[in-house]
Design an enzyme around this catalytic site. Structure first.
Site, mmCIF file in Angstrom:
data_model
loop_
_atom_site.group_PDB
_atom_site.id
_atom_site.type_symbol
_atom_site.label_atom_id
_atom_site.label_comp_id
_atom_site.label_asym_id
_atom_site.label_seq_id
_atom_site.Cartn_x
_atom_site.Cartn_y
_atom_site.Cartn_z
ATOM 1 N N GLU A 1 -3.498 4.796 6.650
ATOM 2 C CA GLU A 1 -3.213 4.543 5.225
ATOM 3 C C GLU A 1 -1.713 4.433 5.095
ATOM 4 O O GLU A 1 -0.978 5.204 5.715
ATOM 5 C CB GLU A 1 -3.726 5.712 4.368
ATOM 6 N N GLU B 1 5.643 0.979 -1.086
ATOM 7 C CA GLU B 1 7.068 1.208 -1.329
ATOM 8 C C GLU B 1 7.333 1.063 -2.814
ATOM 9 O O GLU B 1 6.633 0.353 -3.515
ATOM 10 C CB GLU B 1 7.890 0.163 -0.572
ATOM 11 N N HIS C 1 1.569 15.577 3.715
ATOM 12 C CA HIS C 1 1.530 14.355 4.550
ATOM 13 C C HIS C 1 0.440 14.498 5.612
ATOM 14 O O HIS C 1 -0.345 13.583 5.851
ATOM 15 C CB HIS C 1 2.876 14.130 5.252
ATOM 16 N N HIS D 1 -16.250 4.590 -19.755
ATOM 17 C CA HIS D 1 -15.944 3.478 -18.840
ATOM 18 C C HIS D 1 -17.021 2.415 -18.989
ATOM 19 O O HIS D 1 -18.207 2.703 -18.827
ATOM 20 C CB HIS D 1 -15.890 3.978 -17.392
ATOM 21 N N ASP E 1 -0.939 8.796 7.974
ATOM 22 C CA ASP E 1 -0.476 8.515 6.619
ATOM 23 C C ASP E 1 0.973 8.077 6.765
ATOM 24 O O ASP E 1 1.864 8.901 6.982
ATOM 25 C CB ASP E 1 -0.597 9.789 5.768
#
Length: 1345
Positions: A762, A766, A983, A840, A10
């Site tokens: 993955e 940013e 993480h 949906h 990750d």
């Protein structure tokens, strides 16, 4: 036998999570050897962890410092060259004159001679200052007076002119009597008209020079000019630009529909940065408009500086400055008298108190003009008789200093005029001035062209200069020594970036005709037209070509209305009534063929339209983008002297473009599809019925572009990781994350002893500064109001609403549906919205799409008909006309309408479902593909007999939403604030999902495994296979109870067993969290220069040729520490100076680093240590880890401060409580509030856990008591405050630097650990990048025998 395993990663900008996963989704543990001098020989560790690090920064700070240093060095050099010209003659007059000037800064005892710098004696010095109170008095006297003057004074005047020589924005000659305010205003209007649709201000031909240069307030100037344009509103966009031009602050928030304020003021230091932020939101195409406004502003400023109308003087600037000086003197006397009479108690504050913003503070330099005026206004506002002062303050013409911000608007030509006048007068008496006039003038007029760059001799990373000779470069020999053409070529190569997709190709300028044509067709190809019969279609190739020629070549900005007019005239038979696919908000095309329109004014239209000239036009635009320097543009355009007239070249010289595209000519119109031999641009122009845009074309497996791009991205040598990573396109922050992740993979493979089966990657997105999404939600009310009005509804009058309330999607949908059920048309009750269903349109079984476009409000989900498809035909039949009305009023989008009515076109097809699969799986971001490519080339090096790669390690790229959906489905909640384990957990879940997907859907492998595989097409597979998994969201198999196996009968997914394994892994208390130790780099210290004083802590500002004693000259403080060292040595104690062995931490500053590394022993001896031995010195970078009693850990922040080093681990139910607490504010999801309400008593348990942790590790007793008291006083009355307080409380236990936080609205101050003594006898832990390898050093055992 080697057990197969996968690695999950990750990758973020300041962390990398990693995990090793075996076949049954477990994380193995390994007994890892521990080196060092402790009793620990092995520790069992789970192969799961995260590396934390400070994110990588851009080089901007370093660049700004470098350019400032160069500027000062060059200014100093100009003065030295002038002294060289004067030296012989000056030697005859006063041979120590230059020495005295150089020493003028020094205190008397440090000077080499007399303390009076100019004449060397007090009498003449006093007389000089009486005659010439400012340098401008001297400059005017020399320019206008025919008598011989002391050579020293001539030097002083010329040195001042050369030192502060003015700007170079205006090329050629400049007339000081007419600084072109009117012409620049007309130029501004021309750019304004070009930029904004339907603006024709230029045609009104108004005269503004007199108003703009008048001595009236800025606001009055703006108002008077605005009156000349009767159609412009006082709060409109043009008025905002006028505010900017006259020097006031403008705010473009409203005019560009931004979410936050966008203030701009030319006089502010931060103007450049603020403009950059604004352009990042509104687009670079507005840059020229702001540039022309700035030129006009500078010209108005200059007219305000050159106020002297005396035609007789040859020094208009100096004369104006003298006038300013005299006015200042008279106004000051008046102000003093006025304040003595009317405000005598304030007299001392205004004129003596430097700490206030009065005159004393203003003259001292602490207070700027703006703050001084504000202070005076507040003081004088209501006082009778103060009108004179207030009027001058309003005009910004009161008590002005000589050196002010607006001096930056003075062109160098004005200084040159005064220099020539002085030389002409004095050359009669000093002939050497006439002999050297050209050389002296060159010192003022010469600039190193920016395309030549720094003048380094090959030792700089930043220079690209090409020389004809190795001689020293001076302003006078520059053209003989520097090869300007070669340097310009090198500049081009440095300046242009490489294509994101074809890394060896340079990108096109943003204004290249080819690039603009590409952007136009790329947008046009996705626009649909709608006919009277309700049929929608894309434009065919012929229509696109006609539109390009008949609309884009005619109008710079193409709006929906202009295109509709054209289609009505040219394609009348189609009966087109509407267009979709344009920018919804502005109803315009974002793309424009603007450069064509610019060049049409200069070149012949036939020349522009002739395809033979394409290359020439591209080269011209490249030149106009790269160079601002007219001489260089002229030189480069000489290549086309047979095609361009002198007049055309002259006009082209004045045209300058900025900005670069992201793609190369080779990509757009170079590489060809193997079968059709068409380029990407060819396809955009003519793509049959497909009408694919750029992204679709380069990702389409039926075309060869994807393969060509993949081939172009192959990298060579992969051993030098730093080089490989630095070569890819991306920010320094993300590159740092990538580099660390590659090192982690290498270490894990080494530990496991063999290669993994899969590496699953993955990457975090940013935080890019885009306003689009936020603007959409911010503008909800604005769009809704227009659409409801168009729909003819009274709903907003009956139920008024604020924009902030519309952030609740349920309420927003209610208004978008005009208060009716989307499936039945029945009225909904606004007071009972929470009882209705949000449905949906395309079920979540197929794809997780929570956008407004895929959701409707209905009284019951049953109303839709079938639950596993789009709304049924019956619903469509009943509601279609209502939906059409909503579509016409823009209350729903075309996409939403198409999905709602899909049942009448057969519902969801296999192709639709294949598309959903792709959208969920395929990671399209280029940066992720780069990481996958690097990993692929490092691990898969072998090929088969057909030279095809044998992929033993599958590199899988996953979209981040897969993990978040999986977490939600199985209630594996993530709360980042608890600790840094998330993480590692994300990396682990990536590996789990990637591994399971590969096993369950081997035929989907090509979609998310890196490499050249035959791709999967849903509709081409046999129906049974397609049915097997296509009728569901690909993640659905995880939820089902049936066991999934692969073709060999091996179990891939067994829900209960595997989810149990996953939950177990996620609750492991031992996760390897490593904070990357880093040596600090950058500036030596804080930049502020502190005044002289007796402090020993100050660092001298100069030490090389001359030592500036800090007690005389002040200095810097707070030196930055590069790293600390632990040293065991002797020091002298007491009067007897007896040696005593000590253990100490010493900070080595960046400034001292080289000295220390050259000879550590000598360095420490200078600091007073004795008997130092190198083996007793341990280097400790920032974030070195220490273990103390009871497992308490500390990180080293500096030689004087520590940080927290333990991670808190909470039981699952408290993690769940915090997850709901964190989301309690979500109005749309009331379950969070309900959960917190039901479990609020658990906060007491959470506080106990935090309390126990704190007593053992945090050690902040005072703060802990305060927290407990606050909790006791506020026992859960306000649930939202309770929730946010406990989320904030996690700051108290978080690893790293302590920070202040709010708990029940009271600040809990940070507890700093400012003593480092305790770690001197702790255990130092050196960790590898994964934390799996360790060396432990018991510092207690050091220094003995």
């Amino acid at each position: 036998m080697k057990k197969p395993y996968s690695i999950g990663l990750d990758i973020g900008t300041n962390s990398v999570g990693w995990a090793v996963v075996t076949d049954d989704y477990k994380v193995p543990a390994k007994k890892m050897k521990v080196l060092g001098n402790t009793d620990k020989s092995h520790i069992e560790k789970n192969l799961l962890g995260a590396l934390l690090f400070d994110s990588g920064n851009t080089a901007e700070d370093r660049r700004l410092k470098r350019t400032a240093r160069r500027r000062y060095t060059r200014r100093r050099n100009r003065i030295l060259y002038l002294q060289e010209i004067f030296s012989e003659e000056m030697g005859k007059v006063d041979d120590s004159f230059f020495h005295r000037l150089e020493d003028s800064f020094l205190v008397t005892e440090d000077k080499r001679g007399e303390r009076h710098p100019i004449f060397g004696n007090l009498e003449e010095e006093v007389k000089y200052h009486e005659n010439f109170p400012t340098i401008y008095h001297l400059r005017q006297y020399l320019a206008d007076n025919p008598e011989k003057v002391d050579l020293r004074l001539v030097y002083l005047a010329l040195a001042h002119i050369i030192k502060f020589r003015g700007h170079f924005l205006i090329e050629g000659k400049f007339d000081t009597r007419n600084n072109d305010v009117q012409r620049l205003f007309q130029e501004f209007l021309a750019v304004y008209d070009n930029t904004f649709e339907n603006s024709s201000l230029q045609e009104q031909n108004v005269q503004v020079e007199e108003i703009l240069t008048d001595k009236i307030s800025k606001s009055a100037k703006k108002d008077r000019v605005l009156k000349l344009f009767p159609n412009e509103k006082s709060n409109g966009r043009f008025a905002e630009f006028l505010k900017l031009i006259v020097g006031n602050q403008a705010d473009f928030k409203k005019h560009f529909e931004l979410e936050e304020k966008a203030p701009l003021q030319f006089s502010k230091d931060t103007y450049e940065e603020e403009l950059e932020v604004l352009l990042a939101q509104i687009g670079d195409n507005y840059a020229e408009l702001f540039l022309s406004a700035k030129k006009l502003y500078d010209s108005i400023l200059l007219s305000g500086i050159l106020t002297v109308t005396d035609v007789g003087t040859k020094a208009p600037l100096s004369a104006s400055m003298i006038q300013r000086y005299n006015e200042h003197q008279m106004d000051l006397a008046q102000l003093k008298q006025f304040i003595r009479q009317k405000l005598s108690d304030k007299y001392n504050e205004v004129f003596s108190d430097v700490s206030k913003d009065g005159y004393a503070g203003y003259i001292d330099g602490k207070t700027n003009q703006e703050a001084f005026y504000k202070y005076l206004k507040g003081l004088l506002n209501k006082i009778e008789g103060s009108g004179y002062f207030l009027d001058k303050i309003e005009r910004e013409d009161f008590l002005r200093k000589q050196r002010t911000f607006d001096n930056g608007s003075i062109p160098h030509q004005i200084h040159l005029q005064e220099m020539r006048a002085i030389i002409r007068r004095q050359a009669e008496f000093y002939p050497f001035l006439a002999d050297n006039q050209d050389r002296i003038e060159k010192l003022l007029t010469f600039r190193i062209p920016y395309y030549v760059g720094p003048l380094a001799r090959g030792k700089s990373d930043f220079a690209w200069l090409s020389r004809k000779s190795a001689d020293k470069i001076t302003p006078w020999n520059f053209d003989e020594i520097v090869d300007k053409e070669s340097s310009a070529e090198a500049f081009i190569n440095r300046m242009t970036n490489y294509d994101l997709y074809l890394p060896n190709q340079k990108v096109l300028p943003k204004h290249s005709l080819l690039y603009e044509k590409f952007t136009v067709y790329n947008e046009l190809t996705k626009v649909k037209y709608k006919t009277e019969q309700g049929k929608t279609a894309f434009f065919d190739a012929n229509m696109k070509q006609e539109i390009f020629d008949g609309v884009f070549k005619v109008y710079r900005k193409v709006t929906k209305d202009k295109l509709m007019d054209f289609l009505e005239k040219e394609f009348d038979e189609f009966r087109i009534v509407d267009l979709t696919g344009l920018d919804k908000e502005n109803k315009v095309f974002n793309a424009s063929y603007g450069t064509y329109h610019d060049l049409c004014k200069i070149l012949d239209k036939d020349f522009l339209d002739n395809s033979k000239n394409e290359k020439i036009l591209e080269d011209i635009v490249l030149t106009l983008t790269l160079f601002e320097d007219r001489e260089m543009i002229r030189k480069r355009l000489e290549n086309y002297s047979d095609l361009l007239t002198k007049e055309q070249v002259k006009k082209l010289e004045r045209r300058h473009y900025t900005g670069w595209g992201r793609l190369s000519a080779e990509l757009i119109h170079g590489i060809r599809n193997k079968e059709s031999r068409k380029t990407i641009l060819d396809y955009l122009i003519d793509d049959g019925n497909s009408n694919r845009n750029f992204m679709q074309l380069i990702n389409d497996d039926a075309l060869s572009f994807k393969e060509e791009i993949a081939k172009a991205q192959v990298i060579g040598e992969t051993d030098n990781l730093n080089q490989v990573v630095s070569d890819i396109a991306g920010s320094p922050a993300i590159k740092k994350g990538i580099l660390q992740s590659l090192k982690i993979v290498d270490e894990l493979v080494k530990i496991m002893g063999h290669q993994p089966e899969n590496i699953v990657v993955e990457m975090a997105r940013e935080n890019q500064f885009t306003n689009q999404g936020r603007r959409n939600s911010q503008q909800r009310l604005k769009g809704l109001t227009d659409s409801i009005k168009e729909f003819g509804s009274q709903i907003l009058k009956e139920h008024p609403v604020e924009n902030s309330q519309l952030q609740n999607d349920r309420l927003f949908l209610y208004y978008l549906q005009n208060g009716r059920d989307m499936y039945t048309g029945e009225e909904l009750d606004i007071d009972y919205l929470s009882q209705y269903d949000i449905d949906h349109i395309i079920p979540q079984a197929f794809i997780k799409d929570n956008s407004i476009d895929n959701r409707v409000l209905t009284s019951s989900k049953e109303n839709r008909g079938k639950s596993d498809d789009v709304p049924s035909k019956d619903v469509v039949r009943k509601m279609k006309s209502y939906w059409s009305k909503l579509l016409s009023a823009k209350l729903i989008t075309q996409r939403k309408f198409d999905n709602l009515t899909k049942a009448e076109r057969g519902g969801l097809t296999d192709d639709d479902k294949a598309g959903f699969i792709k959208r969920q799986l395929v990671e399209t971001r280029q940066i992720t593909k780069h990481v996958a490519r690097i990993l692929d080339e490092r691990f898969n090096t072998e090929t088969d007999e057909n030279n095809k790669k044998i992929r033993q390690v599958k590199i899988v790229t996953l979209k981040s939403n897969l993990v978040s959906n999986f977490r939600k489905e199985f209630e594996l909640y993530k709360v980042r604030e608890i600790n840094d384990y998330h993480h590692a957990h994300d990396a682990y879940l990536n590996a789990v999902i990637g591994k399971a997907l590969l096993g369950v859907y081997p035929q989907l492998e090509p979609e998310f495994v890196y490499g050249d595989y035959p791709h999967f097409h849903g509709h081409k597979e046999n129906k049974a296979t397609a049915k097997k998994f296509f009728y569901s969201n690909i993640m659905n198999f995880f939820k089902k109870d049936d066991v999934r196996t692969d073709k060999n009968g091996e179990i891939i997914w067994k829900k209960d067993e595997h989810i149990s394994n996953i939950k177990k892994v996620l609750s492991y208390p031992q996760v390897n969290i490593v904070k990357k130790v880093e040596e600090q780099t950058g500036g030596f210290s804080k930049e502020s220069i502190l005044p002289k004083g007796n402090s020993d802590k100050l660092i001298p500002r100069k030490t090389k040729k001359f030592y500036w004693d800090t007690k005389k000259y002040g200095g810097f403080d707070s030196p930055i520490v590069a790293y600390s060292i632990l040293v065991i040595a002797d020091i002298e104690k007491g009067k007897s100076k007896k040696l005593k062995t000590v253990k100490a931490l010493v900070g080595v500053t960046i400034m001292e680093k080289m000295t220390f590394e050259r000879d550590p022993v000598a360095f420490l001896e200078r600091k007073g240590y004795r008997n130092v031995q190198e083996e007793n010195i341990i280097k400790l970078p920032k974030y070195s880890l220490f273990k103390l009693e009871n497992g308490r850990k500390r990180l080293l922040a500096s030689a004087r401060e520590l940080q927290k080093g333990n991670e808190i681990v909470l039981p699952n139910h408290l993690g769940t409580l915090l997850y709901h607490a964190k989301n309690i504010h979500k109005v749309d999801e009331p379950k969070h509030l309900d959960y917190v309400d039901k479990h609020k008593d658990e906060f007491k348990e959470l506080l106990d856990v935090v309390s126990n942790f704190s007593k053992k590790y945090t050690l902040a007793e005072g703060n802990l008591e305060k927290i407990k008291e606050l909790y006791a006083q506020n026992n859960g009355e306000d649930l939202k405050e309770l929730a946010s307080s406990f989320i904030n409380l996690l700051t108290f236990t978080a690893i790293g630097a302590p920070a202040t936080f709010k708990f029940f609205d009271k600040n809990i101050d940070r507890k700093r650990y400012t003593s480092t003594t305790e770690i001197l006898n702790a255990t130092l832990i050196h960790q590898s990048i994964t934390g799996l390898y360790e060396t432990r050093i018991d510092l207690n055992k050091l220094g003995g025998d």
